[in-house]
Design an enzyme around this catalytic site. Structure first.
Site, PDB file in Angstrom:
ATOM      1  N   SER A   1       0.836  -1.202   0.000  1.00 16.01           N
ATOM      2  CA  SER A   1       0.000   0.000   0.000  1.00 16.01           C
ATOM      3  C   SER A   1       0.866   1.244   0.000  1.00 16.01           C
ATOM      4  O   SER A   1       1.930   1.271   0.589  1.00 16.01           O
ATOM      5  CB  SER A   1      -0.911   0.041   1.224  1.00 16.01           C
ATOM      6  OG  SER A   1      -1.590   1.290   1.246  1.00 16.01           O
TER       7      SER A   1
ATOM      8  N   LYS B   1      -4.020  -6.977   3.543  1.00 15.37           N
ATOM      9  CA  LYS B   1      -4.069  -5.845   2.610  1.00 15.37           C
ATOM     10  C   LYS B   1      -5.526  -5.554   2.221  1.00 15.37           C
ATOM     11  O   LYS B   1      -5.930  -4.401   2.087  1.00 15.37           O
ATOM     12  CB  LYS B   1      -3.230  -6.149   1.359  1.00 15.37           C
ATOM     13  CG  LYS B   1      -3.372  -5.104   0.237  1.00 15.37           C
ATOM     14  CD  LYS B   1      -2.762  -3.784   0.611  1.00 15.37           C
ATOM     15  CE  LYS B   1      -3.119  -2.558  -0.164  1.00 15.37           C
ATOM     16  NZ  LYS B   1      -3.301  -2.530  -1.565  1.00 15.37           N
TER      17      LYS B   1
ATOM     18  N   HIS C   1      -7.037  -3.683   5.015  1.00 16.21           N
ATOM     19  CA  HIS C   1      -6.491  -2.318   4.921  1.00 16.21           C
ATOM     20  C   HIS C   1      -7.336  -1.501   3.939  1.00 16.21           C
ATOM     21  O   HIS C   1      -7.750  -0.381   4.221  1.00 16.21           O
ATOM     22  CB  HIS C   1      -5.026  -2.376   4.471  1.00 16.21           C
ATOM     23  CG  HIS C   1      -4.469  -1.074   3.988  1.00 16.21           C
ATOM     24  ND1 HIS C   1      -4.808  -0.520   2.764  1.00 16.21           N
ATOM     25  CD2 HIS C   1      -3.624  -0.180   4.567  1.00 16.21           C
ATOM     26  CE1 HIS C   1      -4.191   0.630   2.628  1.00 16.21           C
ATOM     27  NE2 HIS C   1      -3.463   0.862   3.708  1.00 16.21           N
ATOM     28  N   ASN C   2      -7.596  -2.079   2.773  1.00 18.61           N
ATOM     29  CA  ASN C   2      -8.358  -1.350   1.763  1.00 18.61           C
ATOM     30  C   ASN C   2      -9.809  -1.140   2.197  1.00 18.61           C
ATOM     31  O   ASN C   2     -10.407  -0.107   1.886  1.00 18.61           O
ATOM     32  CB  ASN C   2      -8.312  -2.086   0.428  1.00 18.61           C
ATOM     33  CG  ASN C   2      -6.968  -1.922  -0.257  1.00 18.61           C
ATOM     34  OD1 ASN C   2      -5.961  -1.682   0.398  1.00 18.61           O
ATOM     35  ND2 ASN C   2      -6.939  -2.045  -1.557  1.00 18.61           N
TER      36      ASN C   2
ATOM     37  N   GLU D   1      -9.759   1.687   4.344  1.00 16.97           N
ATOM     38  CA  GLU D   1      -9.524   2.859   3.472  1.00 16.97           C
ATOM     39  C   GLU D   1     -10.853   3.344   2.854  1.00 16.97           C
ATOM     40  O   GLU D   1     -11.134   4.539   2.831  1.00 16.97           O
ATOM     41  CB  GLU D   1      -8.531   2.431   2.390  1.00 16.97           C
ATOM     42  CG  GLU D   1      -8.149   3.486   1.379  1.00 16.97           C
ATOM     43  CD  GLU D   1      -7.209   2.870   0.316  1.00 16.97           C
ATOM     44  OE1 GLU D   1      -6.202   2.226   0.674  1.00 16.97           O
ATOM     45  OE2 GLU D   1      -7.504   3.030  -0.883  1.00 16.97           O
TER      46      GLU D   1
HETATM   47  P1  NBP Z   1      -2.039  -2.375 -13.401  1.00 18.49           P
HETATM   48  O1  NBP Z   1      -2.839  -3.015 -12.360  1.00 18.49           O
HETATM   49  O2  NBP Z   1      -2.674  -1.406 -14.309  1.00 18.49           O
HETATM   50  O3  NBP Z   1      -1.366  -3.542 -14.284  1.00 18.49           O
HETATM   51  C1  NBP Z   1      -0.598  -3.217 -15.403  1.00 18.49           C
HETATM   52  C2  NBP Z   1       0.608  -4.129 -15.556  1.00 18.49           C
HETATM   53  O4  NBP Z   1       0.192  -5.491 -15.707  1.00 18.49           O
HETATM   54  C3  NBP Z   1       1.336  -3.745 -16.818  1.00 18.49           C
HETATM   55  O5  NBP Z   1       2.727  -3.909 -16.641  1.00 18.49           O
HETATM   56  C4  NBP Z   1       0.782  -4.767 -17.813  1.00 18.49           C
HETATM   57  O6  NBP Z   1       1.593  -4.975 -18.928  1.00 18.49           O
HETATM   58  C5  NBP Z   1       0.746  -5.981 -16.935  1.00 18.49           C
HETATM   59  N1  NBP Z   1      -0.041  -7.090 -17.470  1.00 18.49           N
HETATM   60  C6  NBP Z   1      -1.366  -7.182 -17.729  1.00 18.49           C
HETATM   61 BR1  NBP Z   1      -2.552  -5.819 -17.556  1.00 18.49          BR
HETATM   62  N2  NBP Z   1      -1.738  -8.363 -18.197  1.00 18.49           N
HETATM   63  C7  NBP Z   1      -0.597  -9.082 -18.257  1.00 18.49           C
HETATM   64  C8  NBP Z   1      -0.302 -10.398 -18.662  1.00 18.49           C
HETATM   65  N3  NBP Z   1      -1.265 -11.217 -19.075  1.00 18.49           N
HETATM   66  N4  NBP Z   1       0.981 -10.798 -18.627  1.00 18.49           N
HETATM   67  C9  NBP Z   1       1.952  -9.986 -18.207  1.00 18.49           C
HETATM   68  N5  NBP Z   1       1.733  -8.715 -17.780  1.00 18.49           N
HETATM   69  C10 NBP Z   1       0.473  -8.277 -17.808  1.00 18.49           C
HETATM   70  O7  NBP Z   1      -0.699  -1.705 -12.821  1.00 18.49           O
HETATM   71  P2  NBP Z   1      -0.402  -0.980 -11.437  1.00 18.49           P
HETATM   72  O8  NBP Z   1      -1.379   0.113 -11.178  1.00 18.49           O
HETATM   73  O9  NBP Z   1       1.055  -0.680 -11.472  1.00 18.49           O
HETATM   74  O10 NBP Z   1      -0.662  -2.109 -10.346  1.00 18.49           O
HETATM   75  C11 NBP Z   1       0.051  -3.332 -10.281  1.00 18.49           C
HETATM   76  C12 NBP Z   1      -0.550  -4.149  -9.145  1.00 18.49           C
HETATM   77  O11 NBP Z   1      -0.394  -3.421  -7.914  1.00 18.49           O
HETATM   78  C13 NBP Z   1      -2.047  -4.398  -9.286  1.00 18.49           C
HETATM   79  O12 NBP Z   1      -2.386  -5.630  -8.720  1.00 18.49           O
HETATM   80  C14 NBP Z   1      -2.672  -3.294  -8.456  1.00 18.49           C
HETATM   81  O13 NBP Z   1      -3.954  -3.616  -7.992  1.00 18.49           O
HETATM   82  C15 NBP Z   1      -1.664  -3.186  -7.320  1.00 18.49           C
HETATM   83  N6  NBP Z   1      -1.621  -1.886  -6.643  1.00 18.49           N
HETATM   84  C16 NBP Z   1      -1.794  -0.734  -7.337  1.00 18.49           C
HETATM   85  C17 NBP Z   1      -1.722   0.490  -6.664  1.00 18.49           C
HETATM   86  C18 NBP Z   1      -1.873   1.796  -7.421  1.00 18.49           C
HETATM   87  O14 NBP Z   1      -1.958   2.829  -6.752  1.00 18.49           O
HETATM   88  N7  NBP Z   1      -1.885   1.794  -8.736  1.00 18.49           N
HETATM   89  C19 NBP Z   1      -1.477   0.504  -5.289  1.00 18.49           C
HETATM   90  C20 NBP Z   1      -1.276  -0.701  -4.618  1.00 18.49           C
HETATM   91  C21 NBP Z   1      -1.354  -1.900  -5.305  1.00 18.49           C
HETATM   92  P3  NBP Z   1       1.378  -4.082 -20.260  1.00 18.49           P
HETATM   93  O15 NBP Z   1       2.073  -2.789 -19.991  1.00 18.49           O
HETATM   94  O16 NBP Z   1       2.076  -4.867 -21.265  1.00 18.49           O
HETATM   95  O17 NBP Z   1      -0.091  -3.945 -20.494  1.00 18.49           O
END
Ligand code: NBP
Length: 486
Positions: A132, A187, A190-191, A194
């Site tokens: 988080s 987690k 936590h959410n 949130e």
């Molecule tokens: P996203 O949740 O938007 O995921 C995007 C990433 O996943 C990109 O690198 C994408 O590759 C890759 N991906 C997908 Br979509 N399908 C795939 C597949 N079949 N094989 C390989 N790669 C694949 O990104 P994020 O916001 O950075 O979050 C990542 C994780 O962290 C998620 O589980 C999210 O819930 C969690 N999280 C996010 C936050 C936040 O604030 N954003 C906070 C805490 C936790 P591509 O570029 O090639 O499409």
């Protein structure tokens, strides 16, 4: 070529931030993102950050895996759901015994339970680590909640604790949570908290705006003031910033944002789990349902036209009401954490995780979205009474609630009179009243169940676990349904 200390898969917001954070702490980092016909995410990353730093970029998964020091440590930061299973399937044939996969995404804890077993059956280790803190946390220190293959923890502990946020006392906001899906469960809770925190702050904003006619800078000033005291928290801090923010035309952006809230599922999962485990989570459920209700924008417009209500009269003494809003927010926040921790307490028993609730409160003190002053007393309470069933039973919380209860009640009365919806404040107060009422009307519910379904009931004048059935109409017989306490 020197092998990398860790690999990161998925270079979206979180993966990119964590890769930069890892390199910043002195680690050699290999990065991988799946290739695309039109563009290369890895190339872009390497052009932007690769020069003079300890990064190796790959679009070939085998080369990426081979670039890692053994046992390999691979942090997957891909979209939660099937993408994680796909990446695991692609990786497994390339891994060797003892290698460690870490899922840092928001995976459902049940998926993590399954993946831990599956990956261990292939001779590797699997850690489901809730992270988080959003982009900022990924870059500069997040709150990290790892669980799963306990044998792998000593091998990833140093890395994860170094990239974690540090609390005021210097301790890292990352501790081992427990086996199976424990890390992702925590987690998820936590959410859930949130969601409730955000809804409560939104209701406080709404009352100030609707009922007291306070403008954005005025509301921001109150939040800034409150952020110096018991309500001190990251979400209150950013709310003040948001309310002061102007767009390029010099108008407050908040007034132009459509009142339709999105969600990705972790709040809903918390409520589903609470229902499965029989723990009342009505405040967090209300926060989830309010987001659902907000998304029915057209329906709300139609209903608002059909049920025109009187506009608020603005006759309240503002200085009194601001304090009432503050106190309602504080009391409801206490209920939010109470419900979240009660859910974790129950899950810990049910899944045999032996969660350390004090440690969980401590790793939420910095880096994460719900970081708040309130977590310090919560950690202290669980330090002295680790198995406390409900935080409201602690003498510290009893005192806190006693102080703010009159104002909490007063606000609910006024907002009801002024047609101002504050469902989370109300849910919290009703939870408090229900919990502290010795005799609830559930006797009537039991009578109804027995009347129409012969579901039986216990009696106040007999020992517990003796069940009775009444022939309510004089036309029944002794047959009754299977005994259950649902
Ligand atoms: P996203 O949740 O938007 O995921 C995007 C990433 O996943 C990109 O690198 C994408 O590759 C890759 N991906 C997908 Br979509 N399908 C795939 C597949 N079949 N094989 C390989 N790669 C694949 O990104 P994020 O916001 O950075 O979050 C990542 C994780 O962290 C998620 O589980 C999210 O819930 C969690 N999280 C996010 C936050 C936040 O604030 N954003 C906070 C805490 C936790 P591509 O570029 O090639 O499409």
């Amino acid at each position: 070529m020197k092998k990398s200390d860790i690999g990161v898969i998925g270079l979206a917001v979180m993966g990119e931030g964590l890769a930069l954070n890892l390199e910043d702490k002195g680690y050699h980092v290999s990065v991988y993102n799946r290739p695309h016909p039109s563009h290369s995410v890895v190339q872009h990353f390497m052009q932007e950050y690769g020069k003079g730093r300890r990064f190796e970029g790959f679009e070939d998964l085998k080369a990426f895996v081979q670039s890692l020091e053994r046992p390999r440590k691979i942090l997957m930061m891909v979209k939660a759901g099937t993408a994680v299973d796909q990446v695991i399937e692609q990786l497994l044939p390339l891994l060797e015994s003892g290698d460690i996969l870490i899922d840092g995404g928001n995976s459902n804890f049940e998926d993590t339970e399954r993946r831990v077993q599956y990956v261990e059956s292939k001779g590797c280790y699997y850690i489901g680590a809730g992270v988080s803190g959003g982009q900022e946390g990924a870059l500069h220190g997040a709150s990290i909640m790892p669980g799963g293959s306990g044998k792998a923890w000593p091998q990833v502990r140093e890395i994860l604790q170094r990239i974690a946020a540090k609390a005021e006392d210097g301790s890292p906001c990352c501790e081992w949570i427990g086996g199976g899906g424990a890390g992702h469960f925590v987690k998820m809770v936590h959410n859930g908290i949130e969601y409730a925190d955000m809804e409560l702050i939104a209701e406080a904003y709404f009352v100030m705006k609707q009922t007291l006619n306070t403008g954005n800078p005025g509301i921001a000033t109150w939040f800034e003031e409150w952020n110096k005291g018991k309500l001190k928290s990251y979400l209150i801090e950013i709310t003040a910033d948001i309310l002061r923010h102007k767009d390029t035309e010099g108008n407050f952006l908040i007034d132009k944002i459509l009142d339709v809230a999105g969600q990705k599922g972790t709040g809903r999962w918390s409520v589903i789990q609470a229902m499965e485990l029989g723990i009342p989570l009505n405040l967090i459920a209300t926060a989830v349902f309010q987001r659902d209700l907000s998304s029915h924008k057209d329906l709300r417009i139609t209903a608002a036209r059909k049920y025109k209500t009187d506009a608020p009269v603005f006759t309240h003494k503002p200085e009194i009401m601001y304090q009432e809003i503050h106190d309602s927010l504080y009391a409801s926040k206490i209920i939010s954490y109470t419900q979240g921790f009660a859910l974790m307490q129950q899950a810990s028993e049910h899944f045999h995780w032996e969660l350390n609730l004090a440690a969980i409160a401590r790793i939420w003190r910095a880096g994460c979205i719900i970081r708040a002053a309130l977590l310090t007393p919560i950690a202290e309470i669980f330090d002295s009474t680790p198995h406390l069933e409900n935080l409201l039973l602690s003498s510290w919380f009893r005192e806190q609630i006693r102080e703010v209860l009159p104002n909490w009640k007063a606000l609910l009365i006024k907002t009801t009179r002024e047609n101002t919806a504050v469902p989370a404040f109300a849910a919290a107060l009703n939870y408090f009243y229900s919990l502290t009422t010795q005799t609830l009307p559930a006797n009537l519910i039991q009578a109804q169940r027995d009347y129409f379904g012969a579901h039986t009931f216990e009696r106040t004048d007999r020992p517990r676990n003796e069940f009775f059935h009444e022939d309510w109409t004089g036309e029944g017989n002794d047959t009754h349904a299977g005994i259950y306490n649902a």
